[in-house]
Design a protein around this motif. Sequence first.
Motif, mmCIF file in Angstrom:
data_model
loop_
_atom_site.group_PDB
_atom_site.id
_atom_site.type_symbol
_atom_site.label_atom_id
_atom_site.label_comp_id
_atom_site.label_asym_id
_atom_site.label_seq_id
_atom_site.Cartn_x
_atom_site.Cartn_y
_atom_site.Cartn_z
ATOM 1 N N GLY A 143 0.801 -1.219 0.000
ATOM 2 C CA GLY A 143 0.000 0.000 0.000
ATOM 3 C C GLY A 143 0.830 1.264 0.000
ATOM 4 O O GLY A 143 0.429 2.277 -0.561
ATOM 5 N N ASP A 144 2.009 1.213 0.624
ATOM 6 C CA ASP A 144 2.850 2.408 0.657
ATOM 7 C C ASP A 144 4.002 2.316 -0.354
ATOM 8 O O ASP A 144 5.104 2.778 -0.098
ATOM 9 C CB ASP A 144 3.345 2.712 2.065
ATOM 10 N N PHE A 145 3.711 1.752 -1.513
ATOM 11 C CA PHE A 145 4.707 1.650 -2.582
ATOM 12 C C PHE A 145 5.240 3.032 -2.968
ATOM 13 O O PHE A 145 6.423 3.197 -3.242
ATOM 14 C CB PHE A 145 4.100 0.943 -3.802
ATOM 15 N N VAL A 146 4.366 4.031 -2.959
ATOM 16 C CA VAL A 146 4.768 5.388 -3.321
ATOM 17 C C VAL A 146 5.863 5.892 -2.377
ATOM 18 O O VAL A 146 6.824 6.537 -2.809
ATOM 19 C CB VAL A 146 3.564 6.360 -3.325
ATOM 20 N N THR A 147 5.753 5.570 -1.097
ATOM 21 C CA THR A 147 6.776 5.982 -0.124
ATOM 22 C C THR A 147 8.131 5.387 -0.489
ATOM 23 O O THR A 147 9.158 6.067 -0.426
ATOM 24 C CB THR A 147 6.372 5.547 1.298
#
Length: 190
Positions: A143-147
């Motif tokens: 879910g926090d791939f963008v981070t």
Amino acid sequence: SSVTLMPDKDLPMREVNDRVGVRKISRMVYKSTGAIEKKRVASRWDLSDGEGITIYVDTLLGESWMAAVKKGLEAWNPAFEKAGLKNVIKVLPYPSGDESFRVDNPLVSLVTYAGGSGMGVSANILTDSSTGEIMSVRMLVPGDFVTGVRRASVYTISDVDPRYQDYYVSDDAVCEVLTAKVMGLFGRCL
């Protein structure tokens, strides 16, 4: 624990040849003399039935990420075409309204949106230990791939690509990284 009924057919075992880079698994062979022999078996998909590899992509990823995942997976089709096999990798969204489709079926290959922490795309490969046949692959997009993209781009690419110089990385830049990550990881799953 769980029990899974495997297909009736058996893929012939292919022992590892160290001159060829392949994913390998270890197998213990128990001899009638009581001796135990350790063999290394090449891990590969059985493409002899002409069915190819179907991978379902979680619709929770959203349209742009689903397209990026599909692009990364299907990028391997030209290599198969050079080997004489057409459209080996088929990428489909999770079917809606299909009662027979189960995400917990271990023999179904999936790319799943995994909420929570973790910044890299990961994979789990289910392999028949007696033959080396790859039965399925499960890839997880956190879910926090963008981070993870934001953190890694600071020291890898932001000097040459302005899309990665801001805290808010554009969706097209994130999708570009997702395509590359999926392509590289799936290459190791082949």
